[in-house]
Design a protein around this motif. Structure first.
Motif, PDB file in Angstrom:
ATOM      1  N   PRO A 117     -52.342 -64.769 -44.407  1.00 49.40           N
ATOM      2  CA  PRO A 117     -50.881 -64.655 -44.370  1.00 49.40           C
ATOM      3  C   PRO A 117     -50.368 -64.218 -42.995  1.00 49.40           C
ATOM      4  O   PRO A 117     -51.094 -63.650 -42.188  1.00 49.40           O
ATOM      5  N   VAL A 118     -49.103 -64.501 -42.777  1.00 50.55           N
ATOM      6  CA  VAL A 118     -48.371 -63.975 -41.618  1.00 50.55           C
ATOM      7  C   VAL A 118     -47.532 -62.803 -42.109  1.00 50.55           C
ATOM      8  O   VAL A 118     -46.861 -62.904 -43.141  1.00 50.55           O
ATOM      9  N   GLU A 119     -47.567 -61.689 -41.377  1.00 50.52           N
ATOM     10  CA  GLU A 119     -46.800 -60.508 -41.751  1.00 50.52           C
ATOM     11  C   GLU A 119     -45.867 -60.132 -40.600  1.00 50.52           C
ATOM     12  O   GLU A 119     -46.327 -59.831 -39.492  1.00 50.52           O
ATOM     13  N   ILE A 120     -44.576 -60.162 -40.883  1.00 54.63           N
ATOM     14  CA  ILE A 120     -43.544 -59.865 -39.899  1.00 54.63           C
ATOM     15  C   ILE A 120     -42.883 -58.550 -40.285  1.00 54.63           C
ATOM     16  O   ILE A 120     -42.462 -58.376 -41.436  1.00 54.63           O
ATOM     17  N   ALA A 130     -40.240 -71.234 -32.053  1.00 55.00           N
ATOM     18  CA  ALA A 130     -41.486 -70.475 -31.952  1.00 55.00           C
ATOM     19  C   ALA A 130     -42.374 -70.766 -33.163  1.00 55.00           C
ATOM     20  O   ALA A 130     -41.899 -71.144 -34.235  1.00 55.00           O
ATOM     21  N   THR A 131     -43.680 -70.582 -32.974  1.00 51.07           N
ATOM     22  CA  THR A 131     -44.653 -70.773 -34.036  1.00 51.07           C
ATOM     23  C   THR A 131     -45.541 -69.544 -34.109  1.00 51.07           C
ATOM     24  O   THR A 131     -46.011 -69.059 -33.077  1.00 51.07           O
ATOM     25  N   VAL A 132     -45.747 -69.040 -35.311  1.00 53.10           N
ATOM     26  CA  VAL A 132     -46.659 -67.914 -35.527  1.00 53.10           C
ATOM     27  C   VAL A 132     -47.781 -68.414 -36.423  1.00 53.10           C
ATOM     28  O   VAL A 132     -47.550 -68.793 -37.573  1.00 53.10           O
ATOM     29  N   LEU A 133     -48.994 -68.438 -35.892  1.00 52.14           N
ATOM     30  CA  LEU A 133     -50.114 -69.020 -36.609  1.00 52.14           C
ATOM     31  C   LEU A 133     -50.634 -68.102 -37.707  1.00 52.14           C
ATOM     32  O   LEU A 133     -50.438 -66.882 -37.664  1.00 52.14           O
ATOM     33  N   PRO A 134     -51.306 -68.686 -38.706  1.00 52.03           N
ATOM     34  CA  PRO A 134     -51.813 -67.904 -39.836  1.00 52.03           C
ATOM     35  C   PRO A 134     -52.670 -66.726 -39.390  1.00 52.03           C
ATOM     36  O   PRO A 134     -53.399 -66.796 -38.401  1.00 52.03           O
ATOM     37  N   GLY A 135     -52.555 -65.622 -40.148  1.00 51.01           N
ATOM     38  CA  GLY A 135     -53.348 -64.433 -39.878  1.00 51.01           C
ATOM     39  C   GLY A 135     -52.752 -63.484 -38.867  1.00 51.01           C
ATOM     40  O   GLY A 135     -53.325 -62.427 -38.593  1.00 51.01           O
ATOM     41  N   SER A 136     -51.579 -63.809 -38.318  1.00 53.22           N
ATOM     42  CA  SER A 136     -50.954 -62.962 -37.298  1.00 53.22           C
ATOM     43  C   SER A 136     -50.027 -61.923 -37.930  1.00 53.22           C
ATOM     44  O   SER A 136     -49.389 -62.188 -38.949  1.00 53.22           O
ATOM     45  N   THR A 137     -49.953 -60.759 -37.288  1.00 52.83           N
ATOM     46  CA  THR A 137     -49.043 -59.699 -37.705  1.00 52.83           C
ATOM     47  C   THR A 137     -48.132 -59.355 -36.534  1.00 52.83           C
ATOM     48  O   THR A 137     -48.605 -59.182 -35.417  1.00 52.83           O
ATOM     49  N   ILE A 138     -46.839 -59.242 -36.798  1.00 52.15           N
ATOM     50  CA  ILE A 138     -45.862 -58.900 -35.759  1.00 52.15           C
ATOM     51  C   ILE A 138     -45.212 -57.582 -36.146  1.00 52.15           C
ATOM     52  O   ILE A 138     -44.647 -57.441 -37.237  1.00 52.15           O
ATOM     53  N   GLY A 139     -45.303 -56.603 -35.261  1.00 54.74           N
ATOM     54  CA  GLY A 139     -44.829 -55.265 -35.556  1.00 54.74           C
ATOM     55  C   GLY A 139     -43.324 -55.135 -35.572  1.00 54.74           C
ATOM     56  O   GLY A 139     -42.584 -56.005 -35.095  1.00 54.74           O
ATOM     57  N   ASN A 140     -42.856 -54.008 -36.097  1.00 53.76           N
ATOM     58  CA  ASN A 140     -41.425 -53.722 -36.162  1.00 53.76           C
ATOM     59  C   ASN A 140     -40.780 -53.834 -34.786  1.00 53.76           C
ATOM     60  O   ASN A 140     -41.351 -53.406 -33.776  1.00 53.76           O
ATOM     61  N   GLY A 141     -39.587 -54.400 -34.754  1.00 51.17           N
ATOM     62  CA  GLY A 141     -38.800 -54.416 -33.535  1.00 51.17           C
ATOM     63  C   GLY A 141     -39.275 -55.351 -32.449  1.00 51.17           C
ATOM     64  O   GLY A 141     -38.712 -55.356 -31.352  1.00 51.17           O
TER      65      GLY A 141
END
Length: 221
Positions: A117-120, A130-141
């Motif tokens: 999963p992707v977690e934003i 933009a593209t966010v590939l599977p398995g990526s996590t993007i932190g708050n802010g």
């Protein structure tokens, strides 16, 4: 001359706790929070959208969780499904066999996708295309620049750009970001947000009123 409305209609003038979903939109196995908006031609599968998050036109989500107050620009793809390139062919007839009248589907591929999963986080801005590939996590802010391709985790309150996406700078100094994140303002109720609107328009006023004097920076696991 024929006008083609390729970028969707006018912005709505008001939202409500009930999600605002424009037509056409395809949503399967997904949940939407309050005060959310999904603009036309978006597609969501196995996604969870937090309160106040909006998706602009032609956004596609697969196996993605987005926190509250997400800002997702048009033509963004989050969690685009990977193909099994270790097989003789990457074509999906090997796992969508029923579509081609070749036999039963291979559910292991869909399970494999769901396990990446992707977690934003909260208050994340993801720019156009933009593209966010599977398995990526993007932190708050955090901020993901237009056209970026995210292949790794993005730390909180950092700005990334490029293909593949790399850090450009921090949105705020680490100590300021830590204090801001410590407030967890994204969990405040609607009335509190409205009452404190003026402070949201000035960083120093906000920090002075609601943030601890010091805080430990958060880290992605």
């Amino acid at each position: 001359m024929t006008y083609i409305d390729s970028h969707g209609g006018d912005r709505v003038k008001s939202l409500s706790p009930e999600p605002t979903i424009h037509d056409p939109v395809q949503i399967t196995e997904s949940t939407l929070g309050e005060w959310t908006e999904i603009r036309p031609h978006s597609r969501l599968h196995a996604a969870e959208i937090g309160d106040y998050t909006y998706l602009m036109e032609r956004v596609q989500l697969d196996y993605t969780t987005i926190g509250k107050f997400g800002n997702i620009a048009s033509d963004v793809r989050l969690g685009p499904p990977n193909h099994p390139i270790d097989r003789p062919t990457a074509h999906h007839f090997t796992y969508r066999a029923a579509m081609y009248d070749m036999g039963e589907d291979d559910d292991t591929i869909f399970e494999w996708r769901a396990d990446q999963p992707v977690e934003i986080g909260h208050d994340v801005w993801i720019g156009h295309s933009a593209t966010v590939l599977p398995g990526s996590t993007i932190g708050n802010g955090a901020v993901v620049a237009a056209g970026a391709v995210v292949v790794d985790d993005v730390p909180p309150y950092s700005i990334v750009a490029g293909v593949p996406a790399k850090p450009v700078r921090r949105r705020f100094p680490e100590d300021v970001a830590a204090r801001l994140e410590a407030t967890e303002w994204w969990h405040w109720d609607h009335e509190t947000l409205a009452d404190r609107l003026a402070d949201f328009r000035d960083l120093e006023s906000f920090l002075s009123a609601y943030a601890p004097e010091t805080a430990e920076p958060s880290r992605l696991d």
